[in-house]
Design a protein around this motif. Sequence first.
Motif, mmCIF file in Angstrom:
data_model
loop_
_atom_site.group_PDB
_atom_site.id
_atom_site.type_symbol
_atom_site.label_atom_id
_atom_site.label_comp_id
_atom_site.label_asym_id
_atom_site.label_seq_id
_atom_site.Cartn_x
_atom_site.Cartn_y
_atom_site.Cartn_z
ATOM 1 N N HIS A 197 -21.284 -35.879 -13.506
ATOM 2 C CA HIS A 197 -22.499 -35.130 -13.203
ATOM 3 C C HIS A 197 -22.487 -33.761 -13.875
ATOM 4 C CE1 HIS A 197 -25.822 -33.421 -10.954
ATOM 5 N NE2 HIS A 197 -25.043 -32.425 -10.576
ATOM 6 N N ARG A 198 -21.365 -33.071 -13.800
ATOM 7 C CA ARG A 198 -21.293 -31.727 -14.349
ATOM 8 C C ARG A 198 -21.400 -31.736 -15.880
ATOM 9 N NH1 ARG A 198 -19.007 -27.410 -11.295
ATOM 10 N NH2 ARG A 198 -18.992 -27.903 -9.079
ATOM 11 N N LEU A 199 -20.813 -32.733 -16.524
ATOM 12 C CA LEU A 199 -20.874 -32.787 -17.981
ATOM 13 C C LEU A 199 -22.277 -33.110 -18.493
ATOM 14 C CD1 LEU A 199 -17.522 -34.626 -18.807
ATOM 15 C CD2 LEU A 199 -18.095 -32.248 -19.342
ATOM 16 N N THR A 200 -23.091 -33.720 -17.652
ATOM 17 C CA THR A 200 -24.444 -34.105 -18.075
ATOM 18 C C THR A 200 -25.534 -33.255 -17.434
ATOM 19 O OG1 THR A 200 -24.464 -35.825 -16.344
ATOM 20 C CG2 THR A 200 -23.815 -36.504 -18.560
ATOM 21 N N PHE A 201 -25.168 -32.406 -16.477
ATOM 22 C CA PHE A 201 -26.156 -31.583 -15.769
ATOM 23 C C PHE A 201 -26.645 -30.469 -16.691
ATOM 24 C CE2 PHE A 201 -27.241 -28.515 -12.213
ATOM 25 C CZ PHE A 201 -28.311 -29.256 -11.750
ATOM 26 N N PRO A 202 -27.972 -30.306 -16.851
ATOM 27 C CA PRO A 202 -28.512 -29.309 -17.790
ATOM 28 C C PRO A 202 -28.000 -27.887 -17.565
ATOM 29 C CG PRO A 202 -30.249 -30.783 -17.040
ATOM 30 C CD PRO A 202 -29.035 -31.119 -16.226
ATOM 31 N N LYS A 203 -27.694 -27.534 -16.320
ATOM 32 C CA LYS A 203 -27.240 -26.172 -16.004
ATOM 33 C C LYS A 203 -26.047 -25.750 -16.848
ATOM 34 C CE LYS A 203 -24.643 -23.838 -12.338
ATOM 35 N NZ LYS A 203 -24.131 -23.940 -10.952
ATOM 36 N N TYR A 204 -25.146 -26.695 -17.143
ATOM 37 C CA TYR A 204 -23.900 -26.348 -17.838
ATOM 38 C C TYR A 204 -24.056 -26.313 -19.351
ATOM 39 C CZ TYR A 204 -21.700 -26.828 -13.307
ATOM 40 O OH TYR A 204 -21.361 -26.666 -11.982
ATOM 41 N N GLU A 205 -25.157 -26.839 -19.868
ATOM 42 C CA GLU A 205 -25.448 -26.818 -21.309
ATOM 43 C C GLU A 205 -24.225 -27.206 -22.147
ATOM 44 O OE1 GLU A 205 -27.198 -22.986 -22.254
ATOM 45 O OE2 GLU A 205 -29.163 -23.699 -21.582
ATOM 46 N N VAL A 206 -23.649 -28.339 -21.808
ATOM 47 C CA VAL A 206 -22.477 -28.821 -22.541
ATOM 48 C C VAL A 206 -22.879 -29.192 -23.968
ATOM 49 C CG1 VAL A 206 -20.724 -30.631 -22.649
ATOM 50 C CG2 VAL A 206 -21.327 -29.606 -20.441
ATOM 51 N N LYS A 207 -22.173 -28.642 -24.936
ATOM 52 C CA LYS A 207 -22.518 -28.876 -26.338
ATOM 53 C C LYS A 207 -22.080 -30.269 -26.788
ATOM 54 C CE LYS A 207 -22.359 -24.038 -27.817
ATOM 55 N NZ LYS A 207 -21.752 -23.060 -28.742
ATOM 56 N N LYS A 208 -22.944 -30.888 -27.586
ATOM 57 C CA LYS A 208 -22.655 -32.192 -28.182
ATOM 58 C C LYS A 208 -22.941 -32.100 -29.674
ATOM 59 C CE LYS A 208 -25.441 -33.455 -24.972
ATOM 60 N NZ LYS A 208 -25.195 -32.533 -23.853
ATOM 61 N N ARG A 232 -21.546 -39.320 -32.862
ATOM 62 C CA ARG A 232 -21.152 -38.167 -32.059
ATOM 63 C C ARG A 232 -19.688 -37.831 -32.316
ATOM 64 N NH1 ARG A 232 -23.164 -37.892 -26.070
ATOM 65 N NH2 ARG A 232 -21.567 -39.442 -25.587
ATOM 66 N N LEU A 233 -19.445 -36.556 -32.620
ATOM 67 C CA LEU A 233 -18.103 -36.083 -32.959
ATOM 68 C C LEU A 233 -17.441 -35.317 -31.821
ATOM 69 C CD1 LEU A 233 -18.834 -34.649 -36.530
ATOM 70 C CD2 LEU A 233 -18.017 -36.942 -35.940
ATOM 71 N N MET A 234 -18.247 -34.692 -30.982
ATOM 72 C CA MET A 234 -17.678 -33.808 -29.967
ATOM 73 C C MET A 234 -18.586 -33.738 -28.759
ATOM 74 S SD MET A 234 -16.440 -29.832 -30.424
ATOM 75 C CE MET A 234 -18.098 -29.149 -30.437
ATOM 76 N N MET A 235 -17.977 -33.585 -27.577
ATOM 77 C CA MET A 235 -18.724 -33.322 -26.350
ATOM 78 C C MET A 235 -17.942 -32.281 -25.574
ATOM 79 S SD MET A 235 -20.151 -35.918 -23.444
ATOM 80 C CE MET A 235 -21.347 -35.351 -22.235
ATOM 81 N N GLY A 236 -18.546 -31.110 -25.375
ATOM 82 C CA GLY A 236 -17.815 -30.023 -24.734
ATOM 83 C C GLY A 236 -16.614 -29.632 -25.564
ATOM 84 N N THR A 237 -15.443 -29.684 -24.949
ATOM 85 C CA THR A 237 -14.199 -29.355 -25.650
ATOM 86 C C THR A 237 -13.521 -30.578 -26.246
ATOM 87 O OG1 THR A 237 -12.990 -29.584 -23.564
ATOM 88 C CG2 THR A 237 -13.766 -27.371 -24.152
#
Length: 253
Positions: free
Chosen positions: A129-140, A220-225
Amino acid sequence: MMKAKERLDKILANSGFGTRRDVKRLVRYGEVLINGERIRDPEFHIDVDNDKVVINGEPLEIEKHSYFMMNKAGGAVCSTKSDRHQTVYEFLDEKDNQKRLGGSLSTVGRLDADTEGLLIFTTDGELNHRLTFPKYEVKKTYLVHLRDSVSDAEKATYIERAKSGLRIPAAANDPECDAKPCDIEFIEDAKCTITVTEGRFHEVKRIFIALGNEVVYLKRLMMGTLHLDESLGRGEYRTLTDEELFSLKELVK
């Protein structure tokens, strides 16, 4: 939040010791020790964080969650079932694609059928949930091959317009909308990377349509860290390392 205590038969079934009937038989035969005491009650509740469980003389490491990274193959869909396509779950070994104490395995977000690259699987619903929740704006970050080559002048325009936020066309049930600012970096005239912080339907493809071009290959090369392990072949996967998992959790604390 996960309960501190779980039934012994549930833990053993989720750890691959067979059905509930199988594990009840195992327990009643006296093959299970908890903190050195022989337990014959399958419904006995144990502290999954602190109790020591031994099965047939071997210590049991209780897996509360599973975390995997896959290099998704093109043509596979991020669904559990499909009449038309192979699903990403079909690439998983049966022992990995089973329910854990934390629940069933799910993908973190989705990739289109024709998109390749980094796909995360987990039973950890909170992290998902946290990795996909818009609030956290996880970079992809994605590798993009374009239909048309882009001149140097056009590259500057693409980069500037993307950073400013684009009006992107409608797709399926997602209406025309303003995409959040994103970063484009060109590698070659028809090859670039793009980093987005949203997860809108076909977002990357719609961004390049708005720029007057078309995506012909997407990975896709990266998600978050987390970076895709390039040693993984298409459809191959592995467990996340402790360092990778810690870094992801720290990102969305």
